[in-house]
Design an enzyme around this catalytic site. Sequence first.
Site, PDB file in Angstrom:
ATOM      1  N   GLU A  91       0.861  -1.151  -0.028  1.00  0.00           N
ATOM      2  CA  GLU A  91      -0.342  -0.107  -0.232  1.00  0.00           C
ATOM      3  C   GLU A  91       0.802   1.064   0.046  1.00  0.00           C
ATOM      4  O   GLU A  91       2.199   1.223   0.414  1.00  0.00           O
ATOM      5  CB  GLU A  91      -1.085  -0.037   1.285  1.00  0.00           C
ATOM      6  CG  GLU A  91      -0.303  -0.557   2.501  1.00  0.00           C
ATOM      7  CD  GLU A  91       0.990   0.404   3.151  1.00  0.00           C
ATOM      8  OE1 GLU A  91       0.761   1.306   3.007  1.00  0.00           O
ATOM      9  OE2 GLU A  91       1.749  -0.153   3.478  1.00  0.00           O
TER      10      GLU A  91
ATOM     11  N   GLU B   4       4.617  -0.686   1.941  1.00  0.00           N
ATOM     12  CA  GLU B   4       4.750  -0.906   0.525  1.00  0.00           C
ATOM     13  C   GLU B   4       4.652  -2.163   0.061  1.00  0.00           C
ATOM     14  O   GLU B   4       4.472  -2.354  -1.233  1.00  0.00           O
ATOM     15  CB  GLU B   4       6.141  -0.226   0.072  1.00  0.00           C
ATOM     16  CG  GLU B   4       6.310   1.091   0.477  1.00  0.00           C
ATOM     17  CD  GLU B   4       7.584   1.519  -0.038  1.00  0.00           C
ATOM     18  OE1 GLU B   4       8.563   0.720  -0.722  1.00  0.00           O
ATOM     19  OE2 GLU B   4       8.092   2.605   0.047  1.00  0.00           O
TER      20      GLU B   4
END
Length: 358
Positions: free
Chosen positions: A175, A318
Amino acid sequence: MKSLESIIRSIEPLNQDSMLLTQQRLDSLTKPPGSLAVLEKMACQLAGIQGKLPITLPNKAILLMAADHGVAVEGVSAFPAEVTEQMVYNFVNGGAAINVLARHANARLILVDVGVKADFPAGLPIRRRKIRKGTDNMRYRPAMERPEVLQALQTGMDMVNELADDGIEVIGLGEMGIANTTASSAITSLLAGKPPAQVVGRGTGIEQKVISQKIRVIEEAVARHKPDPHDVIDVLAKVGGLEIAALAGAVLGAAARRILIILDGFISSAAVLAAYRLCNSVQPYLLASHLSEEPGHAAILQALGLEPCIRLNMRLGEGTGAALGMTLLDAAVKIVNEMATFGEAKVAEAYNAGDKEV
C-alpha cells in the site's frame, strides 16, 4: 463480476490430504522432525492451497494499492500528502524499496490507483481504478460513503481475479497513502477492541507530540461518527481508506481463488483484519510475513491467530515484508522438493544416544 456475498460463499477449506502427504515427506527428510519449523508450516500451507503434489514454486505478485487520505491535513504524518503521488512515480521508475525486494523475490509488482488525488498520465504501468480523489478528513466527516467502500472491495476482488486468470498463485499485499497509519489505527482499534493509545505508533517516524495528535484525531473521529465495530463496512466508511478497503476485497478474492495471501505490515494487516471480520474462512489462506514495529500490528496478528515468520523491526510498508516472505516460501518449496530423504541418503533415521558416547 461476482458479488461480495457470492465470493464469501465460494471460499473453501484447504486440501488436508495434500497437507498430510507434504508433512509426511518433510518428516522423511534428513533432519529431525519439525526442525525447519516455519518453513515446514509454509510448505504444508501451500500444499493445502495448491492441492497437488509435489508442490511447485508459485507465480507471485505484490498488489500495491495507492490512495490519499483527507486526515493528512491534521499533521498526523511526518510527510506531506503530496508524497503519495511522488512515491507512485518512484514505484513506476523502479526506485523504491518494494521495487528492489519484488525483483529479489521474482514477483510482479502491480500498482493500482484507487484514490490518489493526482491523475497520472496515460502510458504508465498503473492500473487505473480510482474511486474518488482521496477520502474526507475523518476528524470531521466520514472518510467515505458506504457505496464507495463496496466499490473498493469489488475493485480488490476484480484485481485478484485478473491476476488469478494470469496464473498468479501467491499475492503479497502492499500500500501507499500518506496518513494511512491513522486510518489503520482507527480500524484496528475498533475491530480488535483496543483503545487507540495501544495501537498508534510512529508511522513515518513521527515524534511523541504527533503521536498524541494522531490518538486525539482518532478518538474524536470515533466519538463523532460512532462506527459500529460489528459492521465492517461501516468502520471502513467512517475511518478507513480506499486502498485499505481495496486490499480487504483482494483478500476475499484471493481466498476464493485459492491464492496464498502474504501479509505485509500494519496497514495491509488492518485490511486483512477487515476481510477476516467479513469472512473468517480466509484465515487458512493467510501468511504473516513479519512483525512490524507498529504496536497495532501485534494486536492484529493475535486477532487473526497468526505468527510472524520473521522479526526484523521493519515499519516501511509498501509490501516489503511480504516480498521477503515470498523468498522464504520459495525456500520452503525447495526444501520439500530437493532435500534427500533418509532412505535416499542412506542415513539412519534415529540414533540412540544411550548406546554410545557422543
